[in-house]
Design a protein around this motif. Structure first.
Motif, PDB file in Angstrom:
ATOM      1  N   GLN A  37       0.844  -1.192   0.000  1.00 46.14           N
ATOM      2  CA  GLN A  37       0.000   0.000   0.000  1.00 46.14           C
ATOM      3  C   GLN A  37       0.878   1.240   0.000  1.00 46.14           C
ATOM      4  O   GLN A  37       1.558   1.532   0.979  1.00 46.14           O
ATOM      5  N   VAL A  38       0.858   1.971  -1.119  1.00 42.14           N
ATOM      6  CA  VAL A  38       1.563   3.240  -1.175  1.00 42.14           C
ATOM      7  C   VAL A  38       0.605   4.338  -0.734  1.00 42.14           C
ATOM      8  O   VAL A  38      -0.615   4.175  -0.766  1.00 42.14           O
ATOM      9  N   LEU A  39       1.182   5.469  -0.345  1.00 40.23           N
ATOM     10  CA  LEU A  39       0.394   6.563   0.213  1.00 40.23           C
ATOM     11  C   LEU A  39      -0.707   7.009  -0.751  1.00 40.23           C
ATOM     12  O   LEU A  39      -0.452   7.221  -1.941  1.00 40.23           O
ATOM     13  N   GLY A  40      -1.915   7.079  -0.239  1.00 36.76           N
ATOM     14  CA  GLY A  40      -3.031   7.572  -1.045  1.00 36.76           C
ATOM     15  C   GLY A  40      -3.696   6.532  -1.922  1.00 36.76           C
ATOM     16  O   GLY A  40      -4.633   6.854  -2.665  1.00 36.76           O
ATOM     17  N   GLN A  41      -3.220   5.291  -1.849  1.00 37.55           N
ATOM     18  CA  GLN A  41      -3.781   4.213  -2.670  1.00 37.55           C
ATOM     19  C   GLN A  41      -4.312   3.104  -1.773  1.00 37.55           C
ATOM     20  O   GLN A  41      -3.982   3.027  -0.592  1.00 37.55           O
ATOM     21  N   GLY A  42      -5.115   2.235  -2.365  1.00 35.52           N
ATOM     22  CA  GLY A  42      -5.533   1.041  -1.651  1.00 35.52           C
ATOM     23  C   GLY A  42      -4.454  -0.028  -1.746  1.00 35.52           C
ATOM     24  O   GLY A  42      -3.545   0.050  -2.564  1.00 35.52           O
TER      25      GLY A  42
ATOM     26  N   ASP B   1      -5.686   0.846 -15.122  1.00 31.84           N
ATOM     27  CA  ASP B   1      -7.131   1.083 -15.121  1.00 31.84           C
ATOM     28  C   ASP B   1      -7.721   0.577 -13.809  1.00 31.84           C
ATOM     29  O   ASP B   1      -7.586  -0.602 -13.478  1.00 31.84           O
ATOM     30  N   GLN B   2      -8.383   1.491 -13.087  1.00 30.42           N
ATOM     31  CA  GLN B   2      -8.927   1.119 -11.797  1.00 30.42           C
ATOM     32  C   GLN B   2     -10.189   0.293 -11.939  1.00 30.42           C
ATOM     33  O   GLN B   2     -11.171   0.762 -12.538  1.00 30.42           O
ATOM     34  N   GLN B   3     -10.204  -0.900 -11.408  1.00 33.44           N
ATOM     35  CA  GLN B   3     -11.377  -1.757 -11.499  1.00 33.44           C
ATOM     36  C   GLN B   3     -12.352  -1.524 -10.351  1.00 33.44           C
ATOM     37  O   GLN B   3     -13.509  -1.924 -10.434  1.00 33.44           O
ATOM     38  N   VAL B   4     -11.862  -0.951  -9.256  1.00 33.53           N
ATOM     39  CA  VAL B   4     -12.709  -0.623  -8.102  1.00 33.53           C
ATOM     40  C   VAL B   4     -12.485   0.850  -7.778  1.00 33.53           C
ATOM     41  O   VAL B   4     -11.343   1.266  -7.569  1.00 33.53           O
ATOM     42  N   THR B  26     -15.833  -2.170 -12.263  1.00 33.09           N
ATOM     43  CA  THR B  26     -15.967  -2.321 -13.711  1.00 33.09           C
ATOM     44  C   THR B  26     -15.861  -3.772 -14.162  1.00 33.09           C
ATOM     45  O   THR B  26     -16.348  -4.109 -15.244  1.00 33.09           O
ATOM     46  N   ASN B  27     -15.247  -4.634 -13.368  1.00 30.35           N
ATOM     47  CA  ASN B  27     -14.993  -6.014 -13.779  1.00 30.35           C
ATOM     48  C   ASN B  27     -16.210  -6.893 -13.485  1.00 30.35           C
ATOM     49  O   ASN B  27     -16.561  -7.132 -12.327  1.00 30.35           O
ATOM     50  N   SER B  28     -16.840  -7.407 -14.527  1.00 26.39           N
ATOM     51  CA  SER B  28     -18.038  -8.238 -14.360  1.00 26.39           C
ATOM     52  C   SER B  28     -17.736  -9.590 -13.720  1.00 26.39           C
ATOM     53  O   SER B  28     -18.653 -10.302 -13.315  1.00 26.39           O
ATOM     54  N   GLY B 107     -10.270  -0.379  -3.735  1.00 28.46           N
ATOM     55  CA  GLY B 107     -10.384   1.014  -4.123  1.00 28.46           C
ATOM     56  C   GLY B 107      -9.366   1.834  -3.351  1.00 28.46           C
ATOM     57  O   GLY B 107      -8.616   1.305  -2.514  1.00 28.46           O
ATOM     58  N   LYS B 108      -9.362   3.150  -3.611  1.00 31.64           N
ATOM     59  CA  LYS B 108      -8.387   4.025  -2.962  1.00 31.64           C
ATOM     60  C   LYS B 108      -8.785   4.419  -1.545  1.00 31.64           C
ATOM     61  O   LYS B 108      -7.978   4.985  -0.814  1.00 31.64           O
ATOM     62  N   GLY B 109     -10.027   4.153  -1.183  1.00 33.35           N
ATOM     63  CA  GLY B 109     -10.458   4.452   0.175  1.00 33.35           C
ATOM     64  C   GLY B 109     -11.216   5.760   0.287  1.00 33.35           C
ATOM     65  O   GLY B 109     -11.037   6.675  -0.519  1.00 33.35           O
ATOM     66  N   THR B 110     -12.077   5.827   1.291  1.00 31.66           N
ATOM     67  CA  THR B 110     -12.800   7.050   1.655  1.00 31.66           C
ATOM     68  C   THR B 110     -12.540   7.315   3.124  1.00 31.66           C
ATOM     69  O   THR B 110     -12.762   6.433   3.965  1.00 31.66           O
ATOM     70  N   HIS B 111     -12.069   8.543   3.418  1.00 35.38           N
ATOM     71  CA  HIS B 111     -11.813   8.912   4.804  1.00 35.38           C
ATOM     72  C   HIS B 111     -13.106   9.443   5.420  1.00 35.38           C
ATOM     73  O   HIS B 111     -13.592  10.509   5.028  1.00 35.38           O
ATOM     74  N   LEU B 112     -13.680   8.674   6.323  1.00 43.99           N
ATOM     75  CA  LEU B 112     -14.919   9.072   6.998  1.00 43.99           C
ATOM     76  C   LEU B 112     -14.583   9.796   8.292  1.00 43.99           C
ATOM     77  O   LEU B 112     -13.823   9.288   9.128  1.00 43.99           O
ATOM     78  N   ILE B 113     -15.153  10.989   8.432  1.00 44.36           N
ATOM     79  CA  ILE B 113     -14.934  11.796   9.641  1.00 44.36           C
ATOM     80  C   ILE B 113     -16.280  12.007  10.307  1.00 44.36           C
ATOM     81  O   ILE B 113     -17.212  12.551   9.681  1.00 44.36           O
TER      82      ILE B 113
END
Lengths: 112, 116
Positions: A37-42, B1-4, B26-28, B107-113
């Motif tokens: 996991q690099v910074l800012g990525q999953g 290409d981001q699949q999630v 995106t991936n079926s 995915g890249k994540g969502t920061h929930l505050i």
């Protein structure tokens, strides 16, 4: 029960060096996977091992290698370190190849 | 290409209200979806998952909804609590809940505050 453990917690290396990261799975889990996991990525999948055999490999160069031991613990080795290898390296264990993965706390690798 | 894809890098919600985190794929071939929660200096913690044969799965305050035709899933947290403040990752697998030979795709994540 103890969770997934990883060592060391932090590591600083210089470019061109080699590093070995270690992981102990949850008791009873036979599969270990490694993620970067690099910074800012999953997290990005590197390897999966099950019963000491490599079962899957992500899109990483041959500088990355791993192995699993008879007690199901695992090592991740990275040769010829690059600055871009700086990341959090996560180990996850599961009962089998298709079981839910449980992650350890990670090893933070910094390459200078 | 981001699949999630998690298109919201951050989300701020008042304590006691509903938090809704979204994820598109995106991936079926993906047939299993998971949500992980991550605190700083810790590894991701498994929260809840859903198989593609279902459209909803509930576990306490957490509910995951899956819309296969839209290739979209969401995580609902009701009511939101201060301890829910963390980064939430959506993950997908084509090999059951463990990712199998291809691993999990995150995915890249969502920061929930959660605001008091």
């Amino acid at each position: 029960d103890a969770g997934v453990t990883q060592s060391p917690t932090h590591l600083i290396k210089t470019r061109g060096q080699h590093v070995t990261l270690r992981c102990s799975p949850i008791s009873g889990h036979k599969s270990v996977s490694w993620y970067q996991q690099v910074l800012g990525q999953g997290p990005q999948f590197i390897f999966q091992y099950y019963e000491k055999e490599e079962r899957g490999r992500g899109n990483f160069p041959d500088r990355f290698s791993a192995r699993q031991f008879p007690n199901y613990s695992s090592e991740l080795n990275v040769n010829a370190l690059l600055l871009g290898d700086s990341a959090l390296y996560l180990c996850a264990s599961s009962r089998g190849v298709a079981g839910t993965q449980y992650f350890g706390p990670g090893t933070r690798l910094t390459v200078l | 290409d981001q699949q999630v894809k998690q298109n919201s890098p951050s989300l701020s919600v008042q304590e006691g209200r509903i938090s809704i985190l979204n994820c598109d794929y995106t991936n079926s071939m993906f047939d299993y979806f998971l949500w992980y929660k991550k605190y700083p200096a810790e590894g991701p913690t498994f929260l809840i998952s859903i198989s593609s044969i279902k459209d909803k799965n509930e576990d306490g305050r957490f509910t995951v909804f899956l819309n296969k035709s839209a290739k979209h899933l969401s995580l609902h947290i009701v009511p939101s609590q201060p301890g829910d403040s963390a980064v939430y990752f959506c993950a997908a697998s084509a090999w059951g809940s463990g990712g199998g030979a291809d691993g999990l795709t995150f995915g890249k994540g969502t920061h929930l505050i959660i605001q008091p």
